[in-house]
Design a protein around this motif. Structure first.
Motif, PDB file in Angstrom:
ATOM      1  N   GLY A 142      47.082  30.233  40.568  1.00 28.10           N
ATOM      2  CA  GLY A 142      46.850  29.307  41.338  1.00 28.10           C
ATOM      3  C   GLY A 142      45.424  29.110  41.577  1.00 28.10           C
ATOM      4  O   GLY A 142      44.787  28.272  41.544  1.00 28.10           O
ATOM      5  N   VAL A 143      44.797  30.391  41.799  1.00 24.87           N
ATOM      6  CA  VAL A 143      43.406  30.587  41.986  1.00 24.87           C
ATOM      7  C   VAL A 143      42.603  30.663  41.139  1.00 24.87           C
ATOM      8  O   VAL A 143      41.623  30.140  40.690  1.00 24.87           O
ATOM      9  N   HIS A 144      42.566  31.750  40.353  1.00 23.14           N
ATOM     10  CA  HIS A 144      41.948  32.094  39.212  1.00 23.14           C
ATOM     11  C   HIS A 144      42.173  31.375  37.736  1.00 23.14           C
ATOM     12  O   HIS A 144      41.239  30.660  37.498  1.00 23.14           O
ATOM     13  N   THR A 145      43.430  31.506  37.140  1.00 21.64           N
ATOM     14  CA  THR A 145      43.515  30.882  35.966  1.00 21.64           C
ATOM     15  C   THR A 145      43.593  29.576  36.044  1.00 21.64           C
ATOM     16  O   THR A 145      42.917  28.748  35.028  1.00 21.64           O
ATOM     17  N   LEU A 146      44.039  28.873  37.199  1.00 16.80           N
ATOM     18  CA  LEU A 146      43.970  27.481  37.190  1.00 16.80           C
ATOM     19  C   LEU A 146      42.794  26.799  37.132  1.00 16.80           C
ATOM     20  O   LEU A 146      42.456  25.741  36.498  1.00 16.80           O
ATOM     21  N   ASP A 151      40.400  39.023  30.488  1.00 16.90           N
ATOM     22  CA  ASP A 151      40.043  40.276  31.089  1.00 16.90           C
ATOM     23  C   ASP A 151      40.186  40.013  32.674  1.00 16.90           C
ATOM     24  O   ASP A 151      40.820  40.876  33.497  1.00 16.90           O
ATOM     25  N   TYR A 152      39.619  38.847  33.154  1.00 23.25           N
ATOM     26  CA  TYR A 152      39.733  38.868  34.704  1.00 23.25           C
ATOM     27  C   TYR A 152      41.179  38.686  35.206  1.00 23.25           C
ATOM     28  O   TYR A 152      41.367  39.102  36.255  1.00 23.25           O
ATOM     29  N   VAL A 153      42.166  37.957  34.532  1.00 28.71           N
ATOM     30  CA  VAL A 153      43.672  37.873  34.831  1.00 28.71           C
ATOM     31  C   VAL A 153      44.239  39.296  34.802  1.00 28.71           C
ATOM     32  O   VAL A 153      44.975  39.654  35.834  1.00 28.71           O
ATOM     33  N   ARG A 154      43.846  40.390  33.941  1.00 28.48           N
ATOM     34  CA  ARG A 154      44.269  41.532  33.831  1.00 28.48           C
ATOM     35  C   ARG A 154      43.771  42.455  34.895  1.00 28.48           C
ATOM     36  O   ARG A 154      44.514  43.086  35.430  1.00 28.48           O
ATOM     37  N   THR A 155      42.576  42.112  35.238  1.00 29.30           N
ATOM     38  CA  THR A 155      42.005  42.678  36.352  1.00 29.30           C
ATOM     39  C   THR A 155      42.610  42.320  37.748  1.00 29.30           C
ATOM     40  O   THR A 155      42.871  43.136  38.569  1.00 29.30           O
ATOM     41  N   ALA A 156      42.918  41.173  37.950  1.00 29.48           N
ATOM     42  CA  ALA A 156      43.668  40.765  39.128  1.00 29.48           C
ATOM     43  C   ALA A 156      44.970  41.134  39.099  1.00 29.48           C
ATOM     44  O   ALA A 156      45.473  41.577  40.286  1.00 29.48           O
ATOM     45  N   LEU A 187      47.356  41.406  42.741  1.00 30.75           N
ATOM     46  CA  LEU A 187      47.381  40.119  43.186  1.00 30.75           C
ATOM     47  C   LEU A 187      48.896  39.697  42.734  1.00 30.75           C
ATOM     48  O   LEU A 187      49.192  39.788  41.865  1.00 30.75           O
ATOM     49  N   THR A 188      49.493  38.499  43.439  1.00 25.39           N
ATOM     50  CA  THR A 188      50.565  38.016  43.248  1.00 25.39           C
ATOM     51  C   THR A 188      50.347  37.125  42.199  1.00 25.39           C
ATOM     52  O   THR A 188      49.360  36.696  41.846  1.00 25.39           O
ATOM     53  N   PRO A 189      51.597  36.968  41.170  1.00 24.13           N
ATOM     54  CA  PRO A 189      51.310  36.118  40.308  1.00 24.13           C
ATOM     55  C   PRO A 189      50.983  34.598  40.746  1.00 24.13           C
ATOM     56  O   PRO A 189      50.023  33.782  39.845  1.00 24.13           O
ATOM     57  N   ARG A 190      51.338  34.100  41.788  1.00 29.99           N
ATOM     58  CA  ARG A 190      51.080  32.786  42.456  1.00 29.99           C
ATOM     59  C   ARG A 190      49.560  32.647  42.531  1.00 29.99           C
ATOM     60  O   ARG A 190      48.806  31.501  42.257  1.00 29.99           O
ATOM     61  N   ARG A 191      48.821  33.890  43.156  1.00 33.05           N
ATOM     62  CA  ARG A 191      47.590  33.574  43.404  1.00 33.05           C
ATOM     63  C   ARG A 191      46.755  33.802  42.135  1.00 33.05           C
ATOM     64  O   ARG A 191      45.533  33.129  41.803  1.00 33.05           O
ATOM     65  N   ILE A 192      47.136  34.579  41.196  1.00 35.39           N
ATOM     66  CA  ILE A 192      46.514  34.699  39.916  1.00 35.39           C
ATOM     67  C   ILE A 192      46.446  33.386  39.141  1.00 35.39           C
ATOM     68  O   ILE A 192      45.354  32.976  38.750  1.00 35.39           O
TER      69      ILE A 192
END
Length: 309
Positions: free
Chosen positions: A223-227, A206-211, A216-221
């Motif tokens: 690199g920062v959140h998912t990773l 869910d937090y990825v869908r929210t981002a 937010l750019t895919p790189r930030r999603i």
């Protein structure tokens, strides 16, 4: 945090006592002559055997023997090997080599394993994903001694890409590169598969869908959140694995003649040097437990939701 560290250190005490007692018992309570091999192919003179048994209290009951040994360990005395050298001094020299090898293996498995896992997780079902799954399954299926001997033969002896052996008290970085890859191979495969699974699961969270909804750019999603969330179990595995690498280097160091703790234990077993084997394994147990404590602290720092209090 301080209370947590103290509590964990206290929990280590019974673990150290039980594990070192089992190691000691396996070496000195098993059938056989503990002085075998210390005087060459011939049996040792009765006077030497009597002096050896008296020095290490081998005529006493096993708990009494271990009590004397544990008291000496608390004073930093791990006994003397069959050549009369203090085991603690030899381990101090060899831990530098084994530590260097283990750090190199940890970096290799971390960089390559995480990168392969991320690429496979982001392209689940694609060519890279299938390539990572098949290659890691192959690496996991092959025993480490087979990988080691194959690497030494092809990369060291036949093609001469790397030195076939890493002998000497202070082998170079290049000489340890092939043993480090061999030592890291199995863990690298597990990290890649673990990272792939975590990335593939977290990318649907869910937090990825929210981002994504916030723009937010895919790189930030990624690199920062998912990773970051995907790294939590990987960091835990790598932390525990570092302690295992120190002990698991026995086979690798034996294959490549590395003058580390693993090679020391390997030669101690070959020479039936019980004091050296018990002392080295005792040191590895303590290092492994300290690494587990460090991993738990890093785990709490990586995920603020987890408290170490």
């Amino acid at each position: 945090m301080g209370k947590y560290i103290v509590r964990r250190l206290l929990q280590m005490i019974p673990v150290i006592i039980l594990s070192t007692f089992l190691i000691y018992a396996m070496v000195f309570a098993m059938p056989g002559d503990p002085t075998a091999g210390k005087c060459g192919e011939r049996p040792c003179p009765p006077a030497y055997v009597a002096a050896f048994n008296e020095k290490y209290h081998l005529n006493d009951p096993l708990p009494v023997q271990y009590g004397y040994y544990a008291a000496n360990v608390l004073q930093g005395d791990l006994g003397e090997n069959q050549y009369g050298r203090p085991v603690a001094e030899e381990l101090t020299e060899r831990f530098a080599v084994t530590g260097k090898l283990a750090v190199m293996a940890l970096v290799i498995e971390g960089v390559i394993g995480i990168l392969a896992g991320v690429l496979a997780g982001l392209r689940k079902g694609g060519f890279i994903d299938n390539l990572v799954l098949v290659s890691t399954l192959f690496v996991i299926s092959v025993p480490i001694f087979v990988t080691g001997f194959a690497a030494r033969y092809f990369l060291g002896l036949k093609w001469e890409i790397f030195p076939a052996l890493a002998s000497g008290k202070d082998p170079s970085f290049y000489a340890l590169l092939m043993p480090a890859f061999v030592l890291a191979s199995t863990s690298l495969a597990y990290i890649a598969r673990l990272m792939r699974t975590n990335i593939a699961e977290n990318i649907k969270s869910d937090y990825v869908r929210t981002a994504k909804a916030k723009g937010l750019t895919p790189r930030r999603i990624v690199g920062v959140h998912t990773l970051r969330n995907s790294m939590i179990p990987v960091v835990t595995f790598m932390g525990y694995d570092f302690g295992a690498l120190l002990g698991g280097a026995i086979v690798t160091e034996g294959i490549f003649d590395v003058a580390g703790v693993g090679g020391y234990i390997f030669k101690g077993i070959q020479n039936r040097d019980g004091i050296a084997v018990v002392g080295a394994v005792t040191a590895l147990v303590i290092v492994y437990l300290l690494m587990n404590l460090l991993v738990d602290l890093l785990y709490g720092a990586l995920d603020p939701r987890i408290s170490n209090d």
